[in-house]
Structure formats: C-alpha cells, structure tokens
Scaffold this motif. Structure first.
Motif, PDB file in Angstrom:
ATOM      1  N   PHE A  18       0.848  -1.189   0.000  1.00 25.92           N
ATOM      2  CA  PHE A  18       0.000   0.000   0.000  1.00 25.92           C
ATOM      3  C   PHE A  18       0.882   1.237   0.000  1.00 25.92           C
ATOM      4  O   PHE A  18       2.014   1.206   0.507  1.00 25.92           O
ATOM      5  CB  PHE A  18      -0.902   0.024   1.245  1.00 25.92           C
ATOM      6  N   VAL A  19       0.366   2.332  -0.565  1.00 27.04           N
ATOM      7  CA  VAL A  19       1.117   3.583  -0.563  1.00 27.04           C
ATOM      8  C   VAL A  19       0.285   4.674   0.099  1.00 27.04           C
ATOM      9  O   VAL A  19      -0.938   4.730  -0.042  1.00 27.04           O
ATOM     10  CB  VAL A  19       1.518   4.016  -1.989  1.00 27.04           C
ATOM     11  N   LEU A  20       0.973   5.542   0.841  1.00 31.17           N
ATOM     12  CA  LEU A  20       0.346   6.702   1.468  1.00 31.17           C
ATOM     13  C   LEU A  20       0.609   7.899   0.561  1.00 31.17           C
ATOM     14  O   LEU A  20       1.763   8.236   0.280  1.00 31.17           O
ATOM     15  CB  LEU A  20       0.921   6.947   2.858  1.00 31.17           C
ATOM     16  N   VAL A  21      -0.465   8.516   0.082  1.00 32.15           N
ATOM     17  CA  VAL A  21      -0.388   9.561  -0.937  1.00 32.15           C
ATOM     18  C   VAL A  21      -0.857  10.890  -0.349  1.00 32.15           C
ATOM     19  O   VAL A  21      -1.867  10.941   0.360  1.00 32.15           O
ATOM     20  CB  VAL A  21      -1.272   9.196  -2.150  1.00 32.15           C
ATOM     21  N   THR A  22      -0.128  11.968  -0.638  1.00 32.33           N
ATOM     22  CA  THR A  22      -0.532  13.310  -0.237  1.00 32.33           C
ATOM     23  C   THR A  22      -0.554  14.209  -1.468  1.00 32.33           C
ATOM     24  O   THR A  22      -0.123  13.816  -2.544  1.00 32.33           O
ATOM     25  CB  THR A  22       0.427  13.911   0.810  1.00 32.33           C
ATOM     26  N   ARG A  23      -1.034  15.441  -1.269  1.00 32.37           N
ATOM     27  CA  ARG A  23      -0.935  16.402  -2.365  1.00 32.37           C
ATOM     28  C   ARG A  23       0.520  16.763  -2.590  1.00 32.37           C
ATOM     29  O   ARG A  23       1.343  16.715  -1.679  1.00 32.37           O
ATOM     30  CB  ARG A  23      -1.757  17.665  -2.044  1.00 32.37           C
ATOM     31  N   GLU A  24       0.828  17.153  -3.826  1.00 25.32           N
ATOM     32  CA  GLU A  24       2.206  17.469  -4.202  1.00 25.32           C
ATOM     33  C   GLU A  24       2.773  18.563  -3.314  1.00 25.32           C
ATOM     34  O   GLU A  24       2.090  19.508  -2.950  1.00 25.32           O
ATOM     35  CB  GLU A  24       2.242  17.924  -5.664  1.00 25.32           C
ATOM     36  N   GLY A  25       4.034  18.446  -2.965  1.00 23.44           N
ATOM     37  CA  GLY A  25       4.672  19.499  -2.189  1.00 23.44           C
ATOM     38  C   GLY A  25       5.633  19.010  -1.125  1.00 23.44           C
ATOM     39  O   GLY A  25       6.451  19.776  -0.635  1.00 23.44           O
ATOM     40  N   ARG A  26       5.554  17.729  -0.743  1.00 26.48           N
ATOM     41  CA  ARG A  26       6.466  17.229   0.292  1.00 26.48           C
ATOM     42  C   ARG A  26       7.080  15.916  -0.151  1.00 26.48           C
ATOM     43  O   ARG A  26       6.369  14.964  -0.459  1.00 26.48           O
ATOM     44  CB  ARG A  26       5.718  17.020   1.620  1.00 26.48           C
ATOM     45  N   ILE A  27       8.420  15.887  -0.213  1.00 23.61           N
ATOM     46  CA  ILE A  27       9.146  14.667  -0.522  1.00 23.61           C
ATOM     47  C   ILE A  27       9.939  14.282   0.722  1.00 23.61           C
ATOM     48  O   ILE A  27      10.742  15.081   1.219  1.00 23.61           O
ATOM     49  CB  ILE A  27      10.110  14.868  -1.709  1.00 23.61           C
ATOM     50  N   PRO A  28       9.738  13.103   1.275  1.00 20.84           N
ATOM     51  CA  PRO A  28      10.502  12.697   2.462  1.00 20.84           C
ATOM     52  C   PRO A  28      12.001  12.724   2.197  1.00 20.84           C
ATOM     53  O   PRO A  28      12.456  12.491   1.071  1.00 20.84           O
ATOM     54  CB  PRO A  28      10.013  11.260   2.711  1.00 20.84           C
ATOM     55  N   ALA A  29      12.756  13.016   3.216  1.00 23.15           N
ATOM     56  CA  ALA A  29      14.215  13.085   3.093  1.00 23.15           C
ATOM     57  C   ALA A  29      14.788  11.705   2.757  1.00 23.15           C
ATOM     58  O   ALA A  29      14.206  10.669   3.088  1.00 23.15           O
ATOM     59  CB  ALA A  29      14.823  13.600   4.388  1.00 23.15           C
TER      60      ALA A  29
END
Length: 325
Positions: free
Chosen positions: A187-198
């Motif tokens: 499964f993937v956790l999806v958000t709106r564009e704007g944050r890329i984990p380090a």
C-alpha cells in the motif's frame, strides 16, 4: 490530519493505514487523526485534490495478482499527488456467512475482485457453480452481508479478512482459503504534491512514463537510461493511456531517491526522451533494504565528473562578439 482509506473499517487498506499511523513522526501526530472511509480510490483521490482529506492510503501491488489497476490508473491521471510512504500487509482470507452453512448450500459468494482472484482456485474446488459477486472491498462484502435480513442472507457468503468477519459478527465457514500462502499486498500513502521525504539510503522512487509514439526501441532506450546510471528497477507495469488503441504508459518503481545523483541523472534523461513523466515520489522502503551501488554510480562520482567539466569549460577561449558567427 484527515486520512482516507478504502473502506469500510477492517479492510486490509484500513490495517495498512493503522500501521502507518503507528509510525507517524511526532510532527504529524500533534492531533488525533481522523480516518475517512471511501468506496473507491478514485473518489478518495478527488477529495484529496480538493483538500477535503490530507492523505490517502491505497493498495498498489499484490505479490500474487501484481499491480492494482484502479490505483495505478488514478495515480497516472494526475501529477498533483506524491507518495510519501509505503506499507505491506500479509493477506489471509476466510469464507464467512451469517450462520453456519454447509458449503454445498451456498449460492452466492461476494468480495472485492482482487480478493476473488486470490482465492479462485479454492472457490472452484470447494464451491463450484456458486455465483461470484463483486463488492467494493472485502470488508464491504462482510458488512453488506451482516446488514441484510436472515432470509436474504440465506445461501450467501463473503470472502474477507478474519478481522472483518469478527467485526461484523459473521460465522467463519473456512479459514486460510487463499491460493498462495504468504501473499502480501503493498500500500502507498499519498498526499498532495509538495512534500518529498528526506533520503534515508533505503528508498524507492515511483514514476509513470509515456514513451514517444511510434518510435522503435523507445522502451529499450528508457531501460538503458536506468541501466547506464546504475538504477535498478523493481517493478514495471503497462497500462493503457486510453486515448486510442495501442497507447500505453508504464508505471515503474526504481531503487533510490531523487536526491541520489544517479537517480536524478536518470530522471533528467527520461524527461528528455519521454513526452510525459509523472514523478510520484521518493519514499523510504518498508523493508529497509539498501541498494548495492557501484563506486562509479556513487554521488561523489557524479560530483567529480561535474566539477571536471566545469574546470574544462573555464578554459574555453571567450568568443569575440565582433567575430562571432
């Protein structure tokens, strides 16, 4: 934070979301999260883009059935979302009914189509001739069966998780009915564009690319771009673009993070080759496995090569504007 998931409660997607929230960093756990069930990934994505929810958990891949087409197609349709995390859930199914019922008296078995595909061998062997009905999720199949009258429930059963059967008060007729032991869904956790984990050093990047139309060897060129930068591909699936027959996009998982020089170089080259490149995120691998990288693909090798070219470029004799062609 409001989190959407493929509902109702007790779906495998719900389990994956609960796992993810248990690992949520402190800055995202300041308030009690609100969990919002949806009947379809497409509907949840629409609400995500509208700002009605903050994140969405969706199934993307199963170890038996491969990619989950509904999720892959929704993610490919927009470049305004980003994957920030993944989870895996080991899958086991039960056959459940309102009351103890001999298998030869069942007339209808309902479940999500992806679940049906994972138990079809067992169903053919043990309940041959039974009508197989589709439900929006495994938990929805259990919930709907629990909600009907005893008369309507006669002869009906649901394929669902043991947790769903217990939650909705159903009687388990058979356990462990999956055709393959140890099946896992990602499964993937999806958000709106704007944050890329380090970058963590054990990361995965997901892309959707469309190749140049009617260009011989375009897929080979794309794969060679990854190979020439030492980027390993862990998943590739084709999906129809939908505008006309024979046009496909490719959903890819590659090892590494966009911050890795080798991954960034590969993405730049893919962007030159492909008319469409959807970057869907770089995020930590759930298994924590680090890619084995050759010395010539390490960050410093790219940095040294860039510095070398810059030094050489600094030696170029300036062009006289008066004589320039």
């Amino acid at each position: 934070m409001r989190y959407g998931f493929l509902g109702p409660e007790t779906t495998f997607t719900h389990q994956a979301l609960l796992q993810a929230l248990a690992e949520t960093p402190e800055e995202f756990a300041a308030a009690e999260p609100e969990l919002v069930p949806f009947s379809a990934v497409a509907t949840a994505t629409t609400d995500l883009l509208a700002g009605d929810i903050d994140a969405l958990m969706a199934p993307i891949e199963n170890s038996v059935e491969g990619g989950v087409s509904g999720t892959l197609d929704v993610l490919a349709a927009t470049d305004s979302v980003v994957i920030v995390a993944e989870q895996t859930v080991q899958i086991t199914f039960v056959l459940a009914a309102r009351e103890a019922t001999p298998l030869d008296q069942l007339t209808t078995v309902s479940s999500h189509p992806h679940a049906q595909a994972q138990v079809q061998g067992w169903l053919r062997k043990n309940v041959p001739g039974t009508n197989i009905a589709a439900a929006s999720s495994t938990a929805a199949a259990a919930r709907d069966l629990a909600a009907v009258s005893a008369e309507e429930a006669r002869g009906r059963a649901a394929v669902c998780s043991p947790l769903a059967a217990k939650h909705f008060g159903l009687e388990i007729l058979a356990e462990g009915i999956e055709d393959y032991d140890g099946a896992v869904t990602r499964f993937v956790l999806v958000t709106r564009e704007g944050r890329i984990p380090a970058r963590t050093g054990a990361d995965k990047t997901t892309l959707v690319v469309q190749l140049p139309h009617n260009r011989s060897g375009a897929l080979l060129e794309a794969l060679e771009i990854l190979s020439s930068n030492g980027v390993n591909m862990s998943r590739i699936e084709s999906r129809p673009v939908g505008d006309f027959l024979g046009r496909y996009s490719f959903s890819l998982d590659i090892e590494g993070h966009i911050e890795d020089r080798r991954v960034a170089a590969a993405l730049r080259s893919l962007h030159r080759l492909c008319p469409v490149v959807h970057y869907l995120g770089s995020y930590p691998r759930i298994d924590g496995q680090r890619a084995e990288i050759r010395e010539d693909f390490a960050d410093h090798a790219y940095d040294d090569a860039r510095d070398w070219i810059e030094r050489l470029s600094g030696m170029i004799t300036p062009t006289d504007p008066a004589t320039a062609i």
